[in-house]
Enzyme design. Structure first.
Site, PDB file in Angstrom:
ATOM      1  N   ASP A 251       0.863  -1.180   0.000  1.00 33.41           N
ATOM      2  CA  ASP A 251       0.000   0.000   0.000  1.00 33.41           C
ATOM      3  C   ASP A 251       0.901   1.232   0.000  1.00 33.41           C
ATOM      4  O   ASP A 251       1.501   1.568   1.027  1.00 33.41           O
ATOM      5  CB  ASP A 251      -0.901   0.010   1.235  1.00 33.41           C
ATOM      6  CG  ASP A 251      -1.968  -1.075   1.207  1.00 33.41           C
ATOM      7  OD1 ASP A 251      -1.714  -2.142   0.612  1.00 33.41           O
ATOM      8  OD2 ASP A 251      -3.045  -0.870   1.799  1.00 33.41           O
TER       9      ASP A 251
ATOM     10  N   LYS B 208     -10.221   0.234  -2.576  1.00 31.18           N
ATOM     11  CA  LYS B 208     -10.150   0.010  -1.134  1.00 31.18           C
ATOM     12  C   LYS B 208     -10.442   1.307  -0.391  1.00 31.18           C
ATOM     13  O   LYS B 208      -9.572   2.163  -0.281  1.00 31.18           O
ATOM     14  CB  LYS B 208      -8.771  -0.525  -0.739  1.00 31.18           C
ATOM     15  CG  LYS B 208      -8.600  -0.723   0.783  1.00 31.18           C
ATOM     16  CD  LYS B 208      -7.219  -1.236   1.131  1.00 31.18           C
ATOM     17  CE  LYS B 208      -6.979  -1.260   2.629  1.00 31.18           C
ATOM     18  NZ  LYS B 208      -5.621  -1.764   2.985  1.00 31.18           N
TER      19      LYS B 208
ATOM     20  N   LYS C 224      -6.831   3.251  -3.455  1.00 33.02           N
ATOM     21  CA  LYS C 224      -7.247   3.267  -2.055  1.00 33.02           C
ATOM     22  C   LYS C 224      -7.491   4.708  -1.626  1.00 33.02           C
ATOM     23  O   LYS C 224      -6.724   5.607  -1.989  1.00 33.02           O
ATOM     24  CB  LYS C 224      -6.157   2.609  -1.209  1.00 33.02           C
ATOM     25  CG  LYS C 224      -6.388   2.603   0.295  1.00 33.02           C
ATOM     26  CD  LYS C 224      -5.241   1.868   0.976  1.00 33.02           C
ATOM     27  CE  LYS C 224      -5.282   2.028   2.487  1.00 33.02           C
ATOM     28  NZ  LYS C 224      -4.146   1.337   3.151  1.00 33.02           N
TER      29      LYS C 224
END
Length: 323
Positions: free
Chosen positions: A152, A259, A223
């Site tokens: 991430d 996400k 995300k």
């Protein structure tokens, strides 16, 4: 650049070309986006469908601890919960992943060996992203070598907001390469989730532009947030990102996951997000492979609601381990 984004090969030829493309995307109707997200958030799901939604949401959770006080013991305990969220009920699905800092990846990998739960790691000078590219690439490579299946990364919001889109694009490309073959994940490398930190992007138009920028550069997931900045994963922002991945698939054939992370604390929040996915991009995205919920406290509420539906009574928050 991958062949699926070949139609956009010239887009990243210069900062001017990239800017022209991103600013040429359709503008977001803020009032319309807010209204649609609010309307979908009122959808009511009952009985069997709600039970299925709760289990699906559990299976999509990236159980996360990203604190300076994290210890190997805390990570091992969290990994045990990820595999068996409720030790008294083996029918509860495992979560999708455990997300930790890079120095704790090896601990999580050992604890989750053979479980099917993935290890994700934040890298690239999380949460600010304020470091040199060399440091970010090294951070990523070390996490992948330690066994992280997912990375991430955070974008450089300062560069994005100042219009230096090519710098952001090139950093994502470099991090994607550092996720690639040769690490513990073998031929295909680690999946890359690109964190936009939407709470700092100021406008919905910027959220759409950042989403496209990340996907053009090779993101496997986009995300919303680090969880360190508010507002984080609001429904309108998630809606805009879902529309972006839908449109990106239509134009390139490549499927990218989404996400939302930060501020998703209740079962009601989780189900609102699942409704948003179903109504915006369809059932194809209703899988942990393409939709995740980044959370540190959501899982306990899902477990409480699940038990309430099974037994007719709440167990209480102290029945489950603290995350």
């Amino acid at each position: 650049m991958s062949t699926t984004t070949a139609p956009f090969a010239e887009v990243a030829s210069s900062n001017a070309a990239l800017r022209a493309f991103l600013h040429g995307l359709p503008g977001v109707d803020r009032v319309g986006a807010d209204a649609r997200a609010a309307m979908l958030g009122t959808r009511s799901i009952k009985t069997t469908a709600k039970a299925q939604a709760i289990d699906l949401a559990i299976s999509m959770v990236d159980l996360t601890t990203l604190e300076g006080a994290d210890t190997p013991g805390k990570v091992r305990a969290m990994c045990a919960k990820a595999v068996h969220p409720d030790p008294t009920d083996p029918s509860v699905p495992r979560v999708a992943a455990v997300c930790v800092y890079p120095d704790l990846v090896a601990t999580a990998v050992r604890a989750l060996d053979g479980s099917g739960v993935k290890v994700a790691s934040v890298a690239t000078a999380f949460p600010s992203g304020r470091s040199s590219l060399d440091v970010k690439v090294t951070d990523t490579a070390l996490a992948v070598a330690a066994g992280a299946a997912e990375i991430d990364m955070v974008i450089d919001r300062g560069a994005f907001l100042s219009g230096d889109y090519l710098k952001v694009f090139e950093e994502i490309v470099a991090i994607k390469a550092a996720c690639g073959a040769g690490g513990a994940q073998g031929e295909h490398g680690a999946h890359l989730k690109v964190i936009l930190e939407t709470g700092e992007l100021a406008t919905y138009d910027n959220v759409r532009r950042a989403s496209w920028l990340a996907m053009l550069a090779g993101a496997d997931f986009i995300k919303t947030s680090t969880g360190k900045v508010q507002p984080a994963a609001t429904l309108p922002v998630t809606l805009i990102m879902l529309e972006a991945v839908r449109d990106f698939r239509l134009r390139t054939g490549r499927v990218v996951g989404v996400k939302p992370a930060g501020g998703i604390r209740t079962t009601k929040d989780a189900i609102k997000n699942l409704v948003l996915v179903n109504e915006t991009v369809g059932a194809d995205w209703l899988t942990p492979d393409l939709f995740r919920l980044g959370a540190s406290t959501l899982l306990n509420d899902l477990l409480m609601q699940r038990q309430k539906m099974a037994t007719g009574r709440y167990a209480g928050p102290d029945y489950f381990t603290l995350d």
